[in-house]
Design an enzyme around this catalytic site. Sequence first.
Site, PDB file in Angstrom:
ATOM      1  N   CYS A   1     -22.186  38.698  33.574  1.00 10.33           N
ATOM      2  CA  CYS A   1     -20.890  38.137  33.179  1.00 10.33           C
ATOM      3  C   CYS A   1     -20.038  39.182  32.455  1.00 10.33           C
ATOM      4  CB  CYS A   1     -21.079  36.886  32.312  1.00 10.33           C
ATOM      5  SG  CYS A   1     -21.339  37.226  30.567  1.00 10.33           S
TER       6      CYS A   1
ATOM      7  N   ASP B   1     -13.966  11.286  34.925  1.00 11.18           N
ATOM      8  CA  ASP B   1     -14.733  10.107  34.525  1.00 11.18           C
ATOM      9  C   ASP B   1     -13.750   8.943  34.363  1.00 11.18           C
ATOM     10  OD1 ASP B   1     -13.457  10.500  32.121  1.00 11.18           O
ATOM     11  OD2 ASP B   1     -15.249  11.028  30.995  1.00 11.18           O
TER      12      ASP B   1
ATOM     13  N   HIS C   1     -20.073  33.639  28.768  1.00  7.60           N
ATOM     14  CA  HIS C   1     -21.498  33.886  29.040  1.00  7.60           C
ATOM     15  C   HIS C   1     -22.252  32.582  29.318  1.00  7.60           C
ATOM     16  CE1 HIS C   1     -25.601  35.069  29.007  1.00  7.60           C
ATOM     17  NE2 HIS C   1     -25.806  34.098  28.146  1.00  7.60           N
TER      18      HIS C   1
ATOM     19  N   ASP D   1     -23.157  17.231  34.766  1.00  5.12           N
ATOM     20  CA  ASP D   1     -22.092  17.721  33.894  1.00  5.12           C
ATOM     21  C   ASP D   1     -22.601  17.624  32.464  1.00  5.12           C
ATOM     22  OD1 ASP D   1     -21.563  14.647  33.634  1.00  5.12           O
ATOM     23  OD2 ASP D   1     -20.390  15.586  32.030  1.00  5.12           O
TER      24      ASP D   1
ATOM     25  N   CYS E   1     -27.686  39.857  32.563  1.00  4.29           N
ATOM     26  CA  CYS E   1     -26.588  38.947  32.926  1.00  4.29           C
ATOM     27  C   CYS E   1     -25.389  39.781  33.398  1.00  4.29           C
ATOM     28  CB  CYS E   1     -26.190  38.081  31.734  1.00  4.29           C
ATOM     29  SG  CYS E   1     -24.731  37.057  32.054  1.00  4.29           S
TER      30      CYS E   1
END
Length: 402
Positions: A330, A117, A359, A290, A328
Amino acid sequence: MPNTPIQASAATRRNMNERAIQTPPPGTFEILHADAISGARAGRLWTAHGVVETPVFMPVGTQGTVKTLEPRDLVENGVQIILGNTYHLMLRPGVPVVEACGGLHRFMGWEGPILTDSGGFQVFSLANLRKVRPDGIEFQSHIDGSTFFLGPVEAMAIQCGLGSDIAMCLDECPPYPCAPQTACQAVDKTLSWAALCKRQARAPGQLVFGIVQGGEVAPLRERCARELVAIGFDGYAVGGVSVGEPEPVLLREVEDGVRHLPPDRPRYVMGLGDFGQMVASVACGVDMFDCVMPTRHARNGTAFTRHGSYPVKAGEYKLDTRPVEEGCGCYACRHFTRAYIRHLLNVGEILGVRLLTIHNVNCYMAFMREMRAAIVAGAFEPWRREFAAKRQEQRSAGSGES
Ligand SMILES: [Zn+2]
């Protein structure tokens, strides 16, 4: 089978060389699938450090790290591009240090694309510490009070020094609510700064995005978008959203900001990370997002799931042997229980925050991949309806997103 080094065959090497030759130049944006009903699209944006499949979510690496995660965690969880904050990096360690260490990619050990940014958003949020001048903003560091100046020339020079793949123009983000006159002045300044940013030196292959401001005034958003397009940028962002306005206003601002942008360039809504708002924005034709939500909320002990979020620290998970999110894949969910992560968080163990961050980031990445797959399959609208219904169901059950 013994573990032998992989030898590339002559044919593989030839293929790799051909691929290298065929790699499109940074800034190439291909739209692979456009939804027939909404404005959603699935694309590919080429940068100097690799390709980004859109729609994409970019985790925030404020101070040269996505908090608690190593670059290999990012890779393992499917992160394609991360965001770096100019304001924080210019204060500490300072751009000369990053440059001496070979640029931001090498400094932080991340080989993929980075968007930086401009630093403007942080500087404008230092409400009592700044003086806005026509050529930039004078401000005092929140760390030691020393005085800095950030104008369009400085913002681009810093991002050039950091060597990011996508640099953002310096813009003025007015607060919400604000008088139309204030929003108008912010647009004037944003446009004159954007024209200056466009003329500055860039890092090799660096793309520059312009930012549409205009508050909640649709004609201002339109004027800002049209004039930025006339200057000509590699991509365009909608800024000044998610700054405290109610959701219907926010979504209207996104729509007003995007409507007048060229369809063949990537579009990015800055600071948006709510799943429902991202889906609505993708339906308007937004490609990039983002937000600090998955990482910041992990530090507060909040777990995200596909359809909502919940506080893992709560007493009800004390004996819960399920993973943070069932289904999940992960690392945290494959190896640990809610009970264990809750315990770590409650006793202040760093591993608790790290596992929950893994996660949460994975959850965001999986969500974006799922949405992209629906667009590619020509099924975005039914997917969107199903997502909204499940989210509502979850909310009614009392575990809506916080
Ligand atoms: Zn998980």
